[in-house]
Motif scaffolding. Structure first.
Motif, PDB file in Angstrom:
ATOM      1  N   UNK A  17       0.872  -1.254   0.053  1.00 26.59           N
ATOM      2  CA  UNK A  17      -0.010   0.052   0.032  1.00 26.59           C
ATOM      3  C   UNK A  17       0.838   1.308  -0.255  1.00 26.59           C
ATOM      4  N   UNK A  51       4.401   2.933  -2.861  1.00 35.54           N
ATOM      5  CA  UNK A  51       4.493   4.142  -4.007  1.00 35.54           C
ATOM      6  C   UNK A  51       4.907   5.704  -3.237  1.00 35.54           C
ATOM      7  N   UNK A  52       4.846   5.759  -1.916  1.00 34.31           N
ATOM      8  CA  UNK A  52       4.995   7.050  -1.194  1.00 34.31           C
ATOM      9  C   UNK A  52       6.400   7.113  -1.204  1.00 34.31           C
ATOM     10  N   UNK A 104       8.481   6.681  -3.412  1.00 36.60           N
ATOM     11  CA  UNK A 104       9.047   6.966  -4.879  1.00 36.60           C
ATOM     12  C   UNK A 104       9.314   8.330  -4.944  1.00 36.60           C
ATOM     13  N   UNK A 143      10.468   9.653  -7.863  1.00 39.45           N
ATOM     14  CA  UNK A 143      10.289   9.890  -9.064  1.00 39.45           C
ATOM     15  C   UNK A 143      11.825   9.767  -9.819  1.00 39.45           C
ATOM     16  N   UNK A 197       2.907  -4.692  -7.963  1.00 38.69           N
ATOM     17  CA  UNK A 197       3.232  -3.412  -7.620  1.00 38.69           C
ATOM     18  C   UNK A 197       4.875  -3.732  -7.166  1.00 38.69           C
ATOM     19  N   UNK A 251      11.285  -0.185 -11.934  1.00 41.58           N
ATOM     20  CA  UNK A 251      11.244   1.499 -12.088  1.00 41.58           C
ATOM     21  C   UNK A 251      12.269   1.937 -11.149  1.00 41.58           C
ATOM     22  N   UNK A 297      10.939   9.388 -13.638  1.00 37.97           N
ATOM     23  CA  UNK A 297       9.704   9.396 -13.868  1.00 37.97           C
ATOM     24  C   UNK A 297       9.131  10.531 -14.951  1.00 37.97           C
ATOM     25  N   UNK A 341       0.381   7.649  -8.591  1.00 38.04           N
ATOM     26  CA  UNK A 341       1.435   6.282  -8.254  1.00 38.04           C
ATOM     27  C   UNK A 341       0.968   5.678  -7.053  1.00 38.04           C
ATOM     28  N   UNK A 342       0.310   6.300  -5.997  1.00 34.24           N
ATOM     29  CA  UNK A 342      -0.294   5.735  -4.952  1.00 34.24           C
ATOM     30  C   UNK A 342      -1.369   4.956  -5.240  1.00 34.24           C
ATOM     31  N   UNK A 402      -0.775   2.762  -8.695  1.00 33.23           N
ATOM     32  CA  UNK A 402       0.598   1.845  -8.463  1.00 33.23           C
ATOM     33  C   UNK A 402       1.521   1.961  -9.905  1.00 33.23           C
ATOM     34  N   UNK A 403       1.367   3.073 -10.440  1.00 37.50           N
ATOM     35  CA  UNK A 403       2.098   3.353 -11.620  1.00 37.50           C
ATOM     36  C   UNK A 403       3.218   4.252 -11.212  1.00 37.50           C
ATOM     37  N   UNK A 411       5.083   7.688 -10.814  1.00 38.51           N
ATOM     38  CA  UNK A 411       4.630   8.835 -10.227  1.00 38.51           C
ATOM     39  C   UNK A 411       4.553  10.045 -11.505  1.00 38.51           C
TER      40      UNK A 411
END
Lengths: 540, 540
Positions: A470, A473-474, A476, A478, A520, A527, A537, B487-488, B491-492, B494
């Motif tokens: 969950x 992503x936070x 990340x 970029x 994910x 990535x 990104x 992204x959150x 899930x891609x 950012x």
């Protein structure tokens, strides 16, 4: 000629940095001349794959391999020339709790400057990271164990030289006139042993010339009465420098004076198995004397002799290239013997984590210690079948369910998602790499326990994986990843993971992607690996 | 000589980009020669502050100001030479819902390529952004209103030239032999008006030569019978090119053929006040004819004459530099008249927001439309005291509390924090700039309503501010900001905010920091502004 190929995924930090270095130097100062080598065979010629001599700056000659217009340089040369590191690894091996731990076969915990030395009594590292006088840092001890466990699986078989096994190989012990030696069978050790006594005079000793180069891990069974010692004499082959490593009946960790380095191995008159990396012991003594670290002492020194003084017994004396499992089990035993009632390994050093956050006061717990500890203990149980390791691992779960505010390590993201905190601060920081290592510990225990639908470890792993998938992503940016989420909980500038921590994140995610098919994980791993290759990104 | 100083904070996008440009060109191709100017006075000399002539590349001569070793170039020159923009703004003005909206005095909505034209009937822009045949996009219409409201406050007083007020200033109308004109008092308009009739023949007309340069906003009261028209003739001063702008009794939006451009102004026989930026109307006609956009038509064209044909009445005819409040109230009236039962302004165009997300189907609502709409209506109420604007603004709140899944615009972050969605997708995207604009709408309404502890707008503002202050750190990349949190939720990779959106974020945060003392706002604004100057968050 064998080609060294290496895998870019594992050991990424070194290799990506390496790749960059290679390119930089390449264009600047390396001139390569190629000419066909005389070393070629029929098969190679048929496929136009031939060995070829490469002249590097007119200075070195390297045998390379040519395939049509491409020339392949051997990594053994690149390794030395550019000081980059790489190793042959399985490309897509699925993580197995019985196998290597993450990429820890590359770790060398004991050489770190923040390791004061390896304790003579416990056989585990003593850290000076947050406490100059040294303390046992459970995370570091577990990493020491996991590194040696992993190296044991990946390194070639060690060479072993028997000095004295009381049986077929007997040492040539030279005995002073006022000293004695005798041999007998010890029922406790179930082995032939060497008993010795020397007088109080300094010249009174029992010694054995050994003259061993290259291999430096000494191990033996030893039982000493008070004021007795084992001394290993190391000599620098060129400079005739002599270093004396004394293992003495004392509680003192380490002491050094001139060429003499002392390690206390305890005062009880009992059998103990001593396994010492002599070069590490020597380097740590030098560090204590503020001497500069030597480069490649393993090439320059040899073990000259072994000296027994005082009164005691010795047996099964040998020198090996490595004794990884002995070091591993030293860590596992330390974890069992020091575990507290709530299953924790408290960290006995005050820790300043971040400005604006109260220090963690000595005695704090770390989810990473707990997780790494579990990973060590699960492997120790797997190898020994000794159930006390399994029980200790299971006890270690408890603190993962205790909130940081109550002395545990559990934080909640928005009251919804559990996070096992490497540093259980108030407010929480949500450190990523320590959390994932904790998840690995939970996975290890679950697998080692065997399938069990009511397994607590499994539930904790599943809960944690949900949090990870969950919140990942936070982390990340970029163009990289955040080390933690302090910008969220403290409202400060984000704490971007430096290169090696980002590489750790990537390795960890690839590892987890092998355990959980949720895209994910693999997508983020790819990535984030791309970020290390300069990808970014997109912006809108 | 007056120095132009400009404030780096407001209008940041243009200015930071500009600053960079200045430096680049400076070192490359500009050679400046300085020599004392004859224009100096005693006071200046005393303080060693003198005007000085600067020769730019030997091509231009610019009067600059010297103060000891420093030379100050006038921004009016820098503005043209480097094509950068800047304006004098209050440095630390607190946002006031009665004042300018954010930095919208810099917006020029109607010149955007995606604006097809300004509707002759509604007086608001028609967008082709997601629908080539054109549609009324509430967000764009509100921005048009807010830009003109803000320009009205920041621009100098417009020049106004009366063509015919039926009183002191009467136009010199030339009447064909088969046409008539008469003057009378109109009780509805409460004004003297000009009545006219012409025959069916093309040469039959009532016209007035005006010959006006520089100012191009025509406004008049007009009441036409069917098949009647108002035509404005524009002439290119150099090229003798002639363009005819026809405002005709028709429902057609715009039509163009050769030099003739037609705008439908409706078919009802009633008084309407027409306010047209003639240059915009001309440019949009050219765009329809695929003619290239002209540079500075305002310098090259003049209004040559005004022609009335058919049958009808006209009054209060004038040409101004600008008529911002007329444009503003056109937007406000459009919002009142098109608002639906649930208080929404549905967007009548299908919108593809992101891959992996179902398209928003025509009729979707946007929190940004609602928020901007409220900001327009609150100002319209403030200026007019017409309570219908206030009621419309209050009705517009409703959809902010309706989940996106039910046709509203409300998303929840982890079931805890409300987010007003610019694009109410499933899953939500959490677009930052649109959310903040919505918050501004709520603030505007709350202030305009007056202190009221049970204000719904205030509660929604407070809830939204809590969300913003909580989630703001997650938008921080360490070197910029994220446009949204896809992204959150997806899930891609950012979606990083490009330069101008990041600048918008910074401006928005500075604005909010003036309304809420929580340090997260001002600290984030400063850090993010730093990112625009090349600063980066530290790594660990």
């Amino acid at each position: 000629m064998m080609m060294v190929r290496w895998n870019m995924r594992l050991g990424l930090a070194a290799l990506c940095g390496g790749a960059l270095l290679v390119m930089l130097y390449w264009s600047r100062c390396t001139d390569i001349t190629l000419r066909p080598s005389s070393i070629l065979n029929e098969e190679q010629t048929k496929h136009n794959k031939v060995d070829i001599e490469c002249l590097i700056n007119g200075e070195y000659s390297v045998v390379c391999r040519r395939d049509h217009d491409e020339v392949y340089l051997p990594f053994s040369f690149i390794h030395k020339y550019f000081e980059v590191y790489g190793k042959i690894t399985p490309a897509d091996g699925i993580y197995d709790p019985r196998g290597t731990f993450a990429t820890f076969e590359n770790y060398n915990v004991e050489v770190r400057d923040r390791v004061k030395c390896i304790s003579g009594i416990e056989g585990v590292p003593v850290s000076t990271q947050w406490e100059p006088k040294g303390f046992f840092y459970p995370t570091q001890i577990a990493q020491y164990g996991l590194a040696h466990y992993s190296k044991n699986l990946t390194e070639p078989e060690p060479r072993v030289k028997i000095i004295d096994d009381g049986d077929k190989n007997l040492g040539n012990w030279i005995v002073s006139t006022d000293a004695t030696v005798s041999r007998e069978f010890d029922t406790e050790l179930k082995s032939n042993i060497l008993r010795f006594t020397t007088s109080d005079q300094a010249s009174s000793q029992v010694w054995c010339k050994v003259n061993i180069s290259q291999d430096f891990v000494l191990s033996l069974d030893l039982r000493l009465k008070p004021n007795s010692s084992l001394t290993v004499v190391l000599q620098n082959k060129d400079k005739k420098e002599t270093v004396y490593l004394h293992y003495v009946t004392s509680l003192q960790l380490i002491y050094a004076l001139d060429d003499h380095i002392y390690y206390g191995i305890g005062v009880e008159h009992k059998w103990r198995r001593l396994t010492r990396d002599l070069v590490t012991d020597m380097q740590k003594g030098w560090a204590l004397l503020d001497k500069a670290k030597r480069k490649s002492p393993r090439n320059k020194f040899k073990i000259s002799s072994i000296i027994l003084m005082g009164e005691g017994s010795a047996a099964n004396i040998r020198v090996s290239t490595s004794e990884h499992m002995a070091h591993f089990f030293a860590a596992a035993r330390w974890l069992v013997s020091t575990q507290r009632a709530r299953g924790g390994w408290p960290v006995r050093a005050r820790r300043r984590v971040a400005s604006r956050v109260p220090d963690l006061r000595a005695g704090w717990h770390s989810a990473m210690s707990q997780g790494h500890g579990i990973s060590v203990l699960a492997r120790a149980f797997h190898r020994s079948k000794d159930v006390s390791y399994l029980r200790a691992a299971q006890r270690a779960l408890h603190l993962l369910d205790v909130p940081s505010s109550a002395g545990g390590v559990k934080a909640m993201w928005m009251d919804k998602y559990v996070w096992y905190e490497e540093y259980p601060t108030k407010p929480p920081l949500f450190v990523l790499n320590g959390f994932i290592y904790t998840l690995l510990g939970l996975y290890d225990l679950h697998v080692i326990e065997g399938d069990n639908s009511i397994s607590l470890a499994k539930k904790m792993f599943d809960d944690g994986m949900l949090s990870l998938k969950t919140l990942l992503p936070i982390f990340d940016t970029g163009s990289g990843s955040f080390y933690d989420l302090r910008h969220f909980t403290l409202g400060v500038s984000p704490n971007i993971a430096r290169w090696d921590y980002h590489a750790t994140h990537v390795n960890q995610l690839y590892l987890l992607a092998g355990l959980d098919p949720d895209p994910i994980l693999i997508n983020t791993a790819k990535r984030w690996e791309g970020y290390m290759q300069g990808k970014r990104a997109a912006h809108n």
